[in-house]
Structure formats: structure tokens, C-alpha cells
Design a protein around this motif. Structure first.
Motif, PDB file in Angstrom:
ATOM      1  N   LEU A   1       1.045  26.072  -9.409  1.00 19.94           N
ATOM      2  CA  LEU A   1       0.282  24.948  -9.099  1.00 19.94           C
ATOM      3  C   LEU A   1       1.038  23.935  -8.323  1.00 19.94           C
ATOM      4  O   LEU A   1       0.429  22.983  -7.899  1.00 19.94           O
ATOM      5  N   MET A   2       2.431  24.323  -8.112  1.00 21.87           N
ATOM      6  CA  MET A   2       3.146  23.380  -7.357  1.00 21.87           C
ATOM      7  C   MET A   2       2.701  23.230  -6.031  1.00 21.87           C
ATOM      8  O   MET A   2       2.942  22.049  -5.591  1.00 21.87           O
ATOM      9  N   PRO A   3       2.138  24.126  -5.224  1.00 23.40           N
ATOM     10  CA  PRO A   3       1.577  23.840  -3.740  1.00 23.40           C
ATOM     11  C   PRO A   3       0.546  22.843  -3.943  1.00 23.40           C
ATOM     12  O   PRO A   3       0.705  21.593  -3.148  1.00 23.40           O
ATOM     13  N   MET A   4      -0.297  22.681  -4.959  1.00 22.02           N
ATOM     14  CA  MET A   4      -1.384  21.664  -5.220  1.00 22.02           C
ATOM     15  C   MET A   4      -0.644  20.211  -5.467  1.00 22.02           C
ATOM     16  O   MET A   4      -1.249  19.239  -4.890  1.00 22.02           O
ATOM     17  N   ALA A   5       0.264  20.529  -6.423  1.00 20.12           N
ATOM     18  CA  ALA A   5       0.920  19.137  -6.566  1.00 20.12           C
ATOM     19  C   ALA A   5       1.954  18.370  -5.288  1.00 20.12           C
ATOM     20  O   ALA A   5       1.591  17.384  -5.096  1.00 20.12           O
ATOM     21  N   VAL A   6       2.481  19.476  -4.678  1.00 21.33           N
ATOM     22  CA  VAL A   6       3.200  18.852  -3.578  1.00 21.33           C
ATOM     23  C   VAL A   6       2.154  18.192  -2.452  1.00 21.33           C
ATOM     24  O   VAL A   6       2.383  17.275  -1.905  1.00 21.33           O
ATOM     25  N   LEU A   7       1.221  18.847  -2.218  1.00 20.04           N
ATOM     26  CA  LEU A   7       0.217  18.431  -1.170  1.00 20.04           C
ATOM     27  C   LEU A   7      -0.555  17.158  -1.764  1.00 20.04           C
ATOM     28  O   LEU A   7      -0.789  16.171  -1.010  1.00 20.04           O
ATOM     29  N   MET A   8      -0.800  16.852  -3.044  1.00 22.13           N
ATOM     30  CA  MET A   8      -1.243  15.841  -3.556  1.00 22.13           C
ATOM     31  C   MET A   8      -0.350  14.682  -3.512  1.00 22.13           C
ATOM     32  O   MET A   8      -0.686  13.637  -3.005  1.00 22.13           O
ATOM     33  N   MET A   9       0.853  14.867  -3.682  1.00 19.67           N
ATOM     34  CA  MET A   9       1.758  13.800  -3.502  1.00 19.67           C
ATOM     35  C   MET A   9       2.005  13.347  -2.123  1.00 19.67           C
ATOM     36  O   MET A   9       2.153  11.987  -1.820  1.00 19.67           O
ATOM     37  N   VAL A  10       2.162  14.259  -1.293  1.00 20.90           N
ATOM     38  CA  VAL A  10       2.230  13.874   0.221  1.00 20.90           C
ATOM     39  C   VAL A  10       1.037  13.056   0.779  1.00 20.90           C
ATOM     40  O   VAL A  10       1.209  12.184   1.526  1.00 20.90           O
ATOM     41  N   ALA A  11      -0.119  13.849   0.188  1.00 18.81           N
ATOM     42  CA  ALA A  11      -1.270  12.734   0.744  1.00 18.81           C
ATOM     43  C   ALA A  11      -1.371  11.492   0.131  1.00 18.81           C
ATOM     44  O   ALA A  11      -1.961  10.693   0.897  1.00 18.81           O
TER      45      ALA A  11
ATOM     46  N   GLY B   1       0.875  -1.236  -0.036  1.00 16.48           N
ATOM     47  CA  GLY B   1      -0.043  -0.039  -0.048  1.00 16.48           C
ATOM     48  C   GLY B   1       0.875   1.214  -0.073  1.00 16.48           C
ATOM     49  O   GLY B   1       0.758   2.270  -0.564  1.00 16.48           O
ATOM     50  N   GLN B   2       1.969   1.377   0.897  1.00 16.87           N
ATOM     51  CA  GLN B   2       2.700   2.538   0.847  1.00 16.87           C
ATOM     52  C   GLN B   2       3.470   2.747  -0.538  1.00 16.87           C
ATOM     53  O   GLN B   2       3.517   3.780  -1.034  1.00 16.87           O
ATOM     54  N   ALA B   3       3.960   1.631  -1.125  1.00 16.23           N
ATOM     55  CA  ALA B   3       4.310   1.755  -2.405  1.00 16.23           C
ATOM     56  C   ALA B   3       3.698   2.199  -3.368  1.00 16.23           C
ATOM     57  O   ALA B   3       3.861   3.226  -4.441  1.00 16.23           O
ATOM     58  N   ILE B   4       2.336   1.579  -3.442  1.00 12.65           N
ATOM     59  CA  ILE B   4       1.459   2.317  -4.492  1.00 12.65           C
ATOM     60  C   ILE B   4       0.890   3.640  -4.271  1.00 12.65           C
ATOM     61  O   ILE B   4       0.754   4.508  -5.036  1.00 12.65           O
ATOM     62  N   GLY B   5       1.155   4.135  -2.898  1.00 17.13           N
ATOM     63  CA  GLY B   5       0.851   5.489  -2.533  1.00 17.13           C
ATOM     64  C   GLY B   5       1.903   6.261  -3.144  1.00 17.13           C
ATOM     65  O   GLY B   5       1.737   7.498  -3.690  1.00 17.13           O
ATOM     66  N   VAL B   6       3.335   5.877  -3.261  1.00 15.92           N
ATOM     67  CA  VAL B   6       4.400   6.839  -3.748  1.00 15.92           C
ATOM     68  C   VAL B   6       4.092   6.712  -5.326  1.00 15.92           C
ATOM     69  O   VAL B   6       4.316   7.791  -5.984  1.00 15.92           O
ATOM     70  N   TRP B   7       3.809   5.537  -5.845  1.00 20.68           N
ATOM     71  CA  TRP B   7       3.473   5.466  -7.315  1.00 20.68           C
ATOM     72  C   TRP B   7       2.350   6.331  -7.680  1.00 20.68           C
ATOM     73  O   TRP B   7       2.334   7.122  -8.771  1.00 20.68           O
ATOM     74  N   THR B   8       1.331   6.494  -6.880  1.00 16.35           N
ATOM     75  CA  THR B   8       0.160   7.368  -7.238  1.00 16.35           C
ATOM     76  C   THR B   8       0.499   8.820  -7.124  1.00 16.35           C
ATOM     77  O   THR B   8       0.068   9.443  -7.892  1.00 16.35           O
ATOM     78  N   GLY B   9       1.351   9.227  -6.016  1.00 12.23           N
ATOM     79  CA  GLY B   9       1.727  10.247  -6.019  1.00 12.23           C
ATOM     80  C   GLY B   9       2.632  10.861  -7.005  1.00 12.23           C
ATOM     81  O   GLY B   9       2.500  12.270  -7.639  1.00 12.23           O
ATOM     82  N   VAL B  10       3.573   9.992  -7.653  1.00 14.07           N
ATOM     83  CA  VAL B  10       4.110  10.545  -8.987  1.00 14.07           C
ATOM     84  C   VAL B  10       3.103  10.483 -10.035  1.00 14.07           C
ATOM     85  O   VAL B  10       3.504  11.612 -10.900  1.00 14.07           O
ATOM     86  N   ALA B  11       2.309   9.779 -10.127  1.00 13.86           N
ATOM     87  CA  ALA B  11       1.359   9.699 -11.333  1.00 13.86           C
ATOM     88  C   ALA B  11       0.513  11.092 -11.211  1.00 13.86           C
ATOM     89  O   ALA B  11       0.228  11.434 -12.266  1.00 13.86           O
ATOM     90  N   GLY B  12       0.190  11.486 -10.037  1.00 11.93           N
ATOM     91  CA  GLY B  12      -0.596  12.380  -9.936  1.00 11.93           C
ATOM     92  C   GLY B  12      -0.118  13.881  -9.795  1.00 11.93           C
ATOM     93  O   GLY B  12      -0.772  14.568 -10.648  1.00 11.93           O
ATOM     94  N   GLY B  13       1.116  14.004  -9.212  1.00  9.65           N
ATOM     95  CA  GLY B  13       1.879  15.171  -9.289  1.00  9.65           C
ATOM     96  C   GLY B  13       2.758  15.339 -10.256  1.00  9.65           C
ATOM     97  O   GLY B  13       3.469  16.370 -10.629  1.00  9.65           O
ATOM     98  N   GLY B  14       3.240  14.270 -10.732  1.00  7.00           N
ATOM     99  CA  GLY B  14       4.284  14.259 -11.847  1.00  7.00           C
ATOM    100  C   GLY B  14       3.893  15.241 -13.137  1.00  7.00           C
ATOM    101  O   GLY B  14       4.874  15.745 -13.640  1.00  7.00           O
ATOM    102  N   GLY B  15       2.642  15.091 -13.345  1.00  4.54           N
ATOM    103  CA  GLY B  15       2.490  16.001 -14.727  1.00  4.54           C
ATOM    104  C   GLY B  15       2.780  17.523 -14.233  1.00  4.54           C
ATOM    105  O   GLY B  15       3.210  18.146 -15.086  1.00  4.54           O
TER     106      GLY B  15
END
Length: 515
Positions: free
Chosen positions: A306-316, A134-148
Motif C-alpha cells: 500500500l505504500m506507493p499509494m500512500a506516498v503518491l497521496m501525500m505528494v499530491a 494552503g501549503q501547510a494545510i496540504g502537508v497536514w492533509t498528506g499526513v492525515a491521509g497517508g499516515g494511517g
């Protein structure tokens, strides 16, 4: 045979996330270079949009078939081959002498990306033990969501500082790093199936995705009732129906067992990702012209905003697995959806021309937090609904859902924004010369260009366009709030339950004979 140790798991996670970042950055990077591409290739706006969209179209169309190929013939070989194809395509795009070569390179890049993207998640779900998955998927999801967003920021910086051709240096560097790490650290895994490869299912899925994505990408430009749009819609829907019928007949030998959509996990995760990524993409359609045309910011400064939104998305996204373990995936998803909807409502309520960035920042932060909390358990629900042997397909389904949501959100919320803008600006153009007024009705950027020819009325035209844009923004945001409210109710009623651990959750790696 014992599985990878903690150090190897970290290396594997870094490798697949670097590969994923290369793919995600290439989805959004060229958006900031549209004027430069038009000048470099003497290309029309339609050609420029095709240079951008053909990558997404080929990526989305091939995700399911190539994810299944990776499951069957080996995920590591598919990842390595995909990185090689993607790297060659990126070099070709960076050196392209013409629009035709650029289109071919972007098409090839989409093929490589479709080989890479589902495998990155499948490697995680087939390699990491349940307690760490689950934690690894969370990291992957953060990159997928905030990476753009991060990719857009780096792309805008490169365009401002050097030239658009340098946009392809970043993915090449990421590919080289990912390739070196994958060859050294990523284990191979594959399925053994008594059934033959579902060729008919693969082909019908490609036709369905191409047809439906084409409608969403080209409908706003060509018109929703234009013959190419209607033909594409008919072909896409027919292929989708044919795909479902065929997969039901294939049952256990299907490319994607559509019977699983009757389960709460797969249906709930898919619907949530579709809506969340649709709303996120629609928000970006609104935010960029707000920053640039209303606030007068550059492309680089707009991406920084947009970076504050991306950073918070990746942290969450990284924190969501822990919350999900405590309160369950359904409660975590519902909390994230509620926060994201509240962020939309906050932006719709307080945005104004004079309020500027502070009027939208709180809503952006709430959205980033909410989306991060909802995306990770949704991805876990999708991958957990399919067996370990089909994790390439599960990951591809996750990715296809994201791509469909993105295209749908851009098309629908963008249309609401345009409609609201045109309705609002008519009453504000009294006394403006006909030529300038007609231009202003086309969009806020057109209005700003036309204002220079209106003499003493220039400031009034600019103000009218900016205020009308905000009115259109509010229409789109309130529509997003309504969609998120419906999703919130759906997840409360039909969201995934907390899964019960079973011995079969342990990853089963079928090692290649050469390793």
C-alpha cells in the motif's frame, strides 16, 4: 505584534504533524494485531473489535465539543493536555494486563486524540498567513491521509519482529517529540465570545455521533435489523435532528452554525471528504484480504504494497494548493475525484487472481493521486468557511466528516464485498463436503482454513474462494465508481469557488497572558 517567522512556522508545522501522526497511527495500528490480542487476553473476536473501535468511537464523538473548548479556552493548553492524556493512555494500553484495562486505556486514548486532532489543524489555520496557509494545510492533509498506511506498516513490522505491545511505543515517542516542540514553538490562540458555551449542542452532538457510528461499526456484525442496531440508529438520528434544531435556535452562539452548510464551500468540502474517505476506507477493506488471502502475503508485505499509494497521496496533497491557486479549488477537487474514480474503474476492470499485484497497482496509484488532489482543497474549503475564532470547531468538523466517511465506507463497501462473495461462491462449491462448503461461504479466510480438510478438492476450494472474492471485489469497486461519478457531478455544480482575499484573512492570535 508580529507573527511567527519562517523558521518558527516550520517548527509549528512539524510539531502539529508529529502530534497528528501519533493519533492517526493509533487508529489503524491495532488492526494488524487482532490475532495476537485475542490470544493475549483470551478474548472473543467481538471484544477484540471493541478494543479497536472504542478508540475511534470516543475520538469521533468528542471532536466537536473539545474543538470548541480549545477555541474558547486556548488551543495550546488543549494540545498540551491532549498529548499528556494520549501519552498516558498509550503507556497504559501497552502494559494492559487484561482486556478490561485495554478497553479503558483505548477509551482514554480516544479522548486524548479528540483533544489533539482538531487543534493541530486549528493551529495551522490561525497561525499561518494566507499566502502560506494552503501549503501547510496540504502537508497536514498528506499526513492525515497517508499516515494511517505508514502507521499500519510500522505496526505490522513491530508485530512481526517483536510483540504487539510495542505498537504503543511509537505513539509514546511521537507524543514526547510533539510535546517538547509544542511547548517551545506553538503559540496560543483563543476566541473571545459574548455567548456562553453551547452545552446542549455539545451533548446532543456526542449522542448523535455515538449512535450513528455505533450503527456503522456494529451493524455488519450484529445485523442491520438487530434491536441494538435499530435502537442506536433511532437514538442517533433523533439526537442529530435535535442538534440541528437547537443550533438553529442558538444562531451566532451555536457550537456549529449549521446555517453555513447552505454555502458552497462548507457543503462541497464536507461532502467531498465524506465520500473520498469512505471510498478510501472501503478500498482498504478489500485490498488487505486480497493481498493476504488471494496472494498469500503476510501482513507486513501487504502494508508495504500500500505504500506507493500512500506516498503518491501525500505528494499530491502537498501539490494541490499550488494547483488550486492556478485553476481554483473546484477544478482541483473535480480533477482529483475523476482520477480516483478512474483508478477504481481500472481496478474493477483488470483485477484477477492470476494478475496479482500488477493488476491493481495502476488503479491504486491513480486513486492515491486523485485523493491527494481532492482532500486538501476540501479541507481548505471547510476551514475557510468558518471565522478565525471558530477554527477549532472547523477543524473538528473536518475530522468528524472523515471519521463518518471511514465508518460508512467500511460498512457499505464491506457489505457489498461480502454479498458478492457469497453469491459467487455457491456455484463453485459443487461436490465439496457440506461442512467445508458452509465454512467457505462465510468468507475467503474461512474457505482457506476449511480447504485443508477437503483432501483432493483443497485446491479447487481455494481457487473458488479466491475467484469469488475477486467477483465481490468488482461489485464493491463498481459501486465506488458510481459514488465517485455522482460526487464529480456534484462538485462541478456545487463545488467551492475561488475565494476572494480579504484583510480579515490575516490570522489573529490572542496571546495568553503567560506568554
Amino acid at each position: 505584534m508580529s507573527g511567527p517567522d519562517a523558521r518558527q512556522l516550520r517548527t509549528i508545522l512539524i510539531a502539529v504533524c508529529v502530534a497528528l501522526m501519533a493519533v492517526i497511527a493509533s487508529v489503524s495500528g491495532l488492526n494488524v494485531a487482532q490475532p495476537d490480542l485475542a490470544v493475549a487476553f483470551d478474548a472473543s473476536q467481538s471484544t477484540v473489535l471493541w478494543i479497536i473501535n472504542i478508540y475511534t468511537l470516543s475520538l469521533a464523538a468528542l471532536l466537536l465539543p473539545l474543538g470548541a473548548v480549545g477555541d474558547r479556552f486556548g488551543r495550546k493548553p488543549m494540545l498540551v493536555a491532549g498529548l499528556a492524556v494520549f501519552g498516558v493512555a498509550s503507556v497504559a494500553a501497552g502494559l494492559a494486563p487484561s482486556a478490561e484495562v485495554m478497553l479503558a486505556a483505548r477509551l482514554l486514548g480516544g479522548v486524548g486524540a479528540a483533544m489533539i486532532m482538531p487543534i493541530t489543524l486549528a493551529v495551522i489555520t490561525s497561525t499561518f498567513p494566507p499566502q502560506e496557509r494552503g501549503q501547510a494545510i496540504g502537508v497536514w492533509t498528506g499526513v492525515a491521509g497517508g499516515g494511517g498506511i505508514i502507521g499500519m506498516f510500522l505496526s505490522a513490522a513491530l508485530v512481526d519482529l517483536v510483540t504487539w505491545r510495542w505498537l504503543f511505543v511509537l505513539p509514546v515517542v511521537l507524543v514526547v517529540v510533539a510535546l517538547a516542540m509544542a511547548l517551545r514553538a506553538v503559540p496560543n490562540s483563543r476566541e473571545t465570545s459574548p455567548h456562553g458555551f453551547d452545552t446542549v449542542g455539545a451533548l446532543t452532538s456526542v449522542v448523535a455521533v455515538v449512535g450513528l457510528i455505533f450503527v456503522l461499526q456494529e451493524g455488519p456484525e450484529r445485523g442491520w435489523t438487530a434491536p441494538p442496531t435499530l435502537v442506536s440508529l433511532a437514538v442517533g438520528l433523533a439526537a442529530a435532528v435535535g442538534f440541528v434544531v437547537w443550533e438553529l435556535r442558538r444562531r451566532d452562539g451555536a457550537l456549529l452554525d449549521v446555517r453555513l452548510f447552505g454555502e458552497r464551500s462548507l457543503a462541497g468540502g464536507s461532502v467531498t471528504l465524506l465520500v473520498v474517505f469512505g471510498v478510501q476506507a472501503g478500498i482498504f477493506v478489500v485490498l488487505f484480504p486480497f493481498f493476504q488471502a488471494v496472494l498469500g502475503w503476510s501482513g507486513l508485505l501487504s502494508t508495504v504494497a500500500l505504500m506507493p499509494m500512500a506516498v503518491l497521496m501525500m505528494v499530491a496533497s502537498g501539490l494541490a494548493p499550488r494547483l488550486s491557486q492556478r485553476v481554483g479549488p473546484r477544478a482541483t477537487m473535480a480533477t482529483g475525484i475523476l482520477l480516483a474514480g478512474a483508478g477504481l474503474a481500472l481496478m474493477a476492470s483488470v483485477v484477477s487472481v492470476d494478475g496479482g499485484y500488477p493488476s491493481v497497482l495502476p488503479g491504486m496509484l491513480a486513486m492515491g493521486l486523485g485523493m491527494g488532489l481532492s482532500m486538501t482543497p476540501s479541507t481548505e474549503a471547510i476551514t475557510g468557511a468558518l471565522p478565525q475564532a471558530r477554527q477549532g470547531v472547523a477543524s473538528a468538523l473536518n475530522d468528524v466528516t472523515r471519521e463518518f466517511g471511514t465508518a460508512l465506507g467500511v460498512a457499505l463497501l464491506g457489505a457489498l464485498l461480502s454479498s458478492g462473495y457469497r453469491s459467487a461462491i455457491d456455484s463453485r462449491l459443487d461436490g465439496v463436503p457440506d461442512g467445508a462448503a458452509d465454512a467457505a461461504r462465510q468468507g475467503v479466510a474461512n474457505a482457506l482454513d476449511a480447504a485443508t480438510d477437503t483432501g483432493p478438492q483443497a485446491q479447487a476450494v481455494v481457487r473458488a474462494a479466491q475467484e469469488s472474492f475477486v467477483d465481490g471485489w468488482q461489485n464493491a469497486m463498481w459501486a465506488g465508481v458510481a459514488v465517485m461519478a455522482a460526487l464529480f457531478v456534484y462538485v462541478l455544480v456545487r463545488g467551492p469557488r475561488r475565494p476572494a482575499p480579504t484583510p480579515s484573512d490575516e490570522p489573529e492570535l490572542v496571546r495568553a497572558a503567560t506568554e
